[in-house]
Write a protein that holds these residues in place. Sequence first.
Motif, PDB file in Angstrom:
ATOM      1  N   ASN A   1       7.935 -11.495 -19.652  1.00 11.42           N
ATOM      2  CA  ASN A   1       7.688 -12.474 -18.586  1.00 11.42           C
ATOM      3  C   ASN A   1       8.509 -12.191 -17.335  1.00 11.42           C
ATOM      4  OD1 ASN A   1       6.822 -14.149 -21.162  1.00 11.42           O
ATOM      5  ND2 ASN A   1       5.865 -15.002 -19.333  1.00 11.42           N
ATOM      6  N   CYS A   2       8.169 -11.071 -16.726  1.00  6.39           N
ATOM      7  CA  CYS A   2       8.809 -10.701 -15.472  1.00  6.39           C
ATOM      8  C   CYS A   2       7.764  -9.990 -14.623  1.00  6.39           C
ATOM      9  CB  CYS A   2       9.996  -9.775 -15.724  1.00  6.39           C
ATOM     10  SG  CYS A   2       9.533  -8.186 -16.430  1.00  6.39           S
ATOM     11  N   ALA A   3       8.130  -9.687 -13.395  1.00  5.46           N
ATOM     12  CA  ALA A   3       7.224  -8.925 -12.536  1.00  5.46           C
ATOM     13  C   ALA A   3       7.719  -7.490 -12.432  1.00  5.46           C
ATOM     14  CB  ALA A   3       7.157  -9.573 -11.161  1.00  5.46           C
ATOM     15  N   TRP A   4       6.767  -6.567 -12.373  1.00  7.85           N
ATOM     16  CA  TRP A   4       7.107  -5.154 -12.230  1.00  7.85           C
ATOM     17  C   TRP A   4       6.743  -4.664 -10.840  1.00  7.85           C
ATOM     18  CZ3 TRP A   4       4.900  -2.715 -17.395  1.00  7.85           C
ATOM     19  CH2 TRP A   4       5.822  -2.963 -18.436  1.00  7.85           C
ATOM     20  N   ILE A   5       7.678  -3.935 -10.243  1.00 11.70           N
ATOM     21  CA  ILE A   5       7.420  -3.338  -8.928  1.00 11.70           C
ATOM     22  C   ILE A   5       7.383  -1.815  -9.065  1.00 11.70           C
ATOM     23  CG2 ILE A   5       8.425  -2.926  -6.651  1.00 11.70           C
ATOM     24  CD1 ILE A   5       9.607  -5.739  -6.782  1.00 11.70           C
ATOM     25  N   TYR A   6       6.284  -1.225  -8.610  1.00 12.51           N
ATOM     26  CA  TYR A   6       6.170   0.231  -8.561  1.00 12.51           C
ATOM     27  C   TYR A   6       6.013   0.691  -7.114  1.00 12.51           C
ATOM     28  CZ  TYR A   6       4.727   0.137 -13.533  1.00 12.51           C
ATOM     29  OH  TYR A   6       4.647  -0.057 -14.882  1.00 12.51           O
ATOM     30  N   PRO A   7       6.787   1.684  -6.665  1.00 14.29           N
ATOM     31  CA  PRO A   7       6.477   2.294  -5.370  1.00 14.29           C
ATOM     32  C   PRO A   7       5.030   2.796  -5.410  1.00 14.29           C
ATOM     33  CG  PRO A   7       8.563   3.116  -6.200  1.00 14.29           C
ATOM     34  CD  PRO A   7       7.946   2.314  -7.311  1.00 14.29           C
ATOM     35  N   ILE A   8       4.358   2.742  -4.279  1.00 12.40           N
ATOM     36  CA  ILE A   8       2.911   2.977  -4.272  1.00 12.40           C
ATOM     37  C   ILE A   8       2.525   4.338  -4.842  1.00 12.40           C
ATOM     38  CG2 ILE A   8       2.891   3.774  -1.867  1.00 12.40           C
ATOM     39  CD1 ILE A   8       0.140   1.674  -3.570  1.00 12.40           C
ATOM     40  N   THR A   9       3.314   5.367  -4.595  1.00  7.04           N
ATOM     41  CA  THR A   9       2.958   6.684  -5.141  1.00  7.04           C
ATOM     42  C   THR A   9       3.057   6.689  -6.671  1.00  7.04           C
ATOM     43  OG1 THR A   9       5.224   7.402  -4.735  1.00  7.04           O
ATOM     44  CG2 THR A   9       3.586   8.033  -3.106  1.00  7.04           C
ATOM     45  N   GLU A  10       4.001   5.913  -7.193  1.00  5.21           N
ATOM     46  CA  GLU A  10       4.114   5.776  -8.648  1.00  5.21           C
ATOM     47  C   GLU A  10       2.884   5.077  -9.206  1.00  5.21           C
ATOM     48  OE1 GLU A  10       6.323   6.727 -11.253  1.00  5.21           O
ATOM     49  OE2 GLU A  10       6.736   7.977  -9.525  1.00  5.21           O
ATOM     50  N   TRP A  11       2.489   4.007  -8.511  1.00  2.00           N
ATOM     51  CA  TRP A  11       1.349   3.228  -8.963  1.00  2.00           C
ATOM     52  C   TRP A  11       0.069   4.056  -8.961  1.00  2.00           C
ATOM     53  CZ3 TRP A  11      -0.110  -0.865 -11.541  1.00  2.00           C
ATOM     54  CH2 TRP A  11      -1.400  -1.349 -11.385  1.00  2.00           C
ATOM     55  N   LYS A  12      -0.051   4.923  -7.991  1.00  2.00           N
ATOM     56  CA  LYS A  12      -1.262   5.739  -7.900  1.00  2.00           C
ATOM     57  C   LYS A  12      -1.418   6.650  -9.118  1.00  2.00           C
ATOM     58  CE  LYS A  12      -2.173   5.594  -2.975  1.00  2.00           C
ATOM     59  NZ  LYS A  12      -1.819   6.169  -1.671  1.00  2.00           N
ATOM     60  N   LYS A  13      -0.302   7.074  -9.660  1.00  2.00           N
ATOM     61  CA  LYS A  13      -0.366   7.879 -10.884  1.00  2.00           C
ATOM     62  C   LYS A  13      -1.011   7.061 -11.999  1.00  2.00           C
ATOM     63  CE  LYS A  13       3.936  10.391  -9.989  1.00  2.00           C
ATOM     64  NZ  LYS A  13       5.323  10.529 -10.496  1.00  2.00           N
ATOM     65  N   ILE A  14      -0.578   5.809 -12.095  1.00  2.00           N
ATOM     66  CA  ILE A  14      -1.122   4.930 -13.127  1.00  2.00           C
ATOM     67  C   ILE A  14      -2.608   4.689 -12.880  1.00  2.00           C
ATOM     68  CG2 ILE A  14      -1.052   2.574 -14.021  1.00  2.00           C
ATOM     69  CD1 ILE A  14       1.985   2.639 -13.459  1.00  2.00           C
ATOM     70  N   GLN A  15      -2.919   4.475 -11.626  1.00  2.00           N
ATOM     71  CA  GLN A  15      -4.306   4.223 -11.253  1.00  2.00           C
ATOM     72  C   GLN A  15      -5.221   5.380 -11.648  1.00  2.00           C
ATOM     73  OE1 GLN A  15      -4.842   1.373  -7.356  1.00  2.00           O
ATOM     74  NE2 GLN A  15      -4.846   3.561  -7.102  1.00  2.00           N
ATOM     75  N   ASN A  16      -4.765   6.571 -11.437  1.00  2.00           N
ATOM     76  CA  ASN A  16      -5.569   7.735 -11.805  1.00  2.00           C
ATOM     77  C   ASN A  16      -5.915   7.717 -13.282  1.00  2.00           C
ATOM     78  OD1 ASN A  16      -5.674   8.784  -9.262  1.00  2.00           O
ATOM     79  ND2 ASN A  16      -3.881  10.110  -9.520  1.00  2.00           N
ATOM     80  N   GLU A  17      -4.950   7.293 -14.071  1.00  2.02           N
ATOM     81  CA  GLU A  17      -5.225   7.225 -15.497  1.00  2.02           C
ATOM     82  C   GLU A  17      -6.231   6.120 -15.809  1.00  2.02           C
ATOM     83  OE1 GLU A  17      -1.858   7.393 -18.070  1.00  2.02           O
ATOM     84  OE2 GLU A  17      -0.611   8.395 -16.580  1.00  2.02           O
TER      85      GLU A  17
END
Lengths: 152, 152
Positions: free
Chosen positions: B47-63
């Motif tokens: 029960n917390c929020a996660w912050i990813y720098p956008i380039t990190e998030w894009k890696k996840i998005q690709n998956e």
Amino acid sequence: MSSQYTFTGQYTFNIDSKNRINIPAALRKQFSSKDKKTFVITRGVDNCAWIYPITEWKKIQNELQQLSSLSKTNRIFLRNHLRHANILKFDKQGRFVLPQSLIDYASIKKDITIIGVLNKIEVWNSTLLQKIDKTEKVDDQSYDQLSERVNI
Amino acid sequence: MSSQYTFTGQYTFNIDSKNRINIPAALRKQFSSKDKKTFVITRGVDNCAWIYPITEWKKIQNELQQLSSLSKTNRIFLRNHLRHANILKFDKQGRFVLPQSLIDYASIKKDITIIGVLNKIEVWNSTLLQKIDKTEKVDDQSYDQLSERVNI
DNA sequence: ATTTTAACCCACTATTAACCACTTATCTTA
DNA sequence: TAAGATAAGTGGTTAATAGTGGGTTAAAAT
């Protein structure tokens, strides 16, 4: 299938007396100039409406063309997805009129929730989505399977 | 998956009357110029929020883009993870407004604790984190299992 | 021709984001 | 170690824009 579109987030609105729905500015702004405010809205696999920017839809059409109509599953699938597809544009204010057939299909009343799911945007009856939220969970086994493919 | 980011440390702040949260300068300074102060904040598994720098998030998005929406498990998984993902920027002062949905999810009141966890930053209700600190310990057996993967 | 429906346009309101100013803390250098 | 300088954190105001509602005109259908 990779896409230039990466819609995310959740937004709640009301459908107005003219059956108009607002597309959240955050998502709207992502539409490329090539798409010229044009999109396809159709039945989702769940009881919601799916919105694809027109260039995105064309990619999907290409994939659908690969499916032979000799297969019964294919025929049904193609029919259901193509017959309810409407090509629309959003107006100066960023709204569009939701076709009656989709209002019925998605049980749209007044409160709607719009969510971004990568290359498409989903339009939901808010209360229906909340219900599904509680009932349809990803079980642990499926999570384990997913974890082998997605590192989040 | 390795990352350029190695966030560490713990910082306490207050959320202000406009739901703004300060990103600690120590973490903020690590943001690459490529990320342009842009990040994604979403629900954590706890029960917390996660912050990813956008380039990190894009890696996840690709998956995530590899998952077809014709599979029900995929649909549910994609929806639940993407709808709570907000793309944000921090302002001139290094703050951002925490979306209401995440305030609710993480039970944010006033005192918040921000911690760096390698490629992501976690935002917690301070008292909630303290509680979990006491109750949720890693038992010896699990440590043994970890020891086979992590040489610390 | 008349009624209904849909598209377009204009205007108001509420929310959000950008901007500015001040206080507190930390670092540096004498 | 003290004092100045710089950076970090906090609070509030203003300006921009997103969202909403309604009215007018054009088109379509009966």
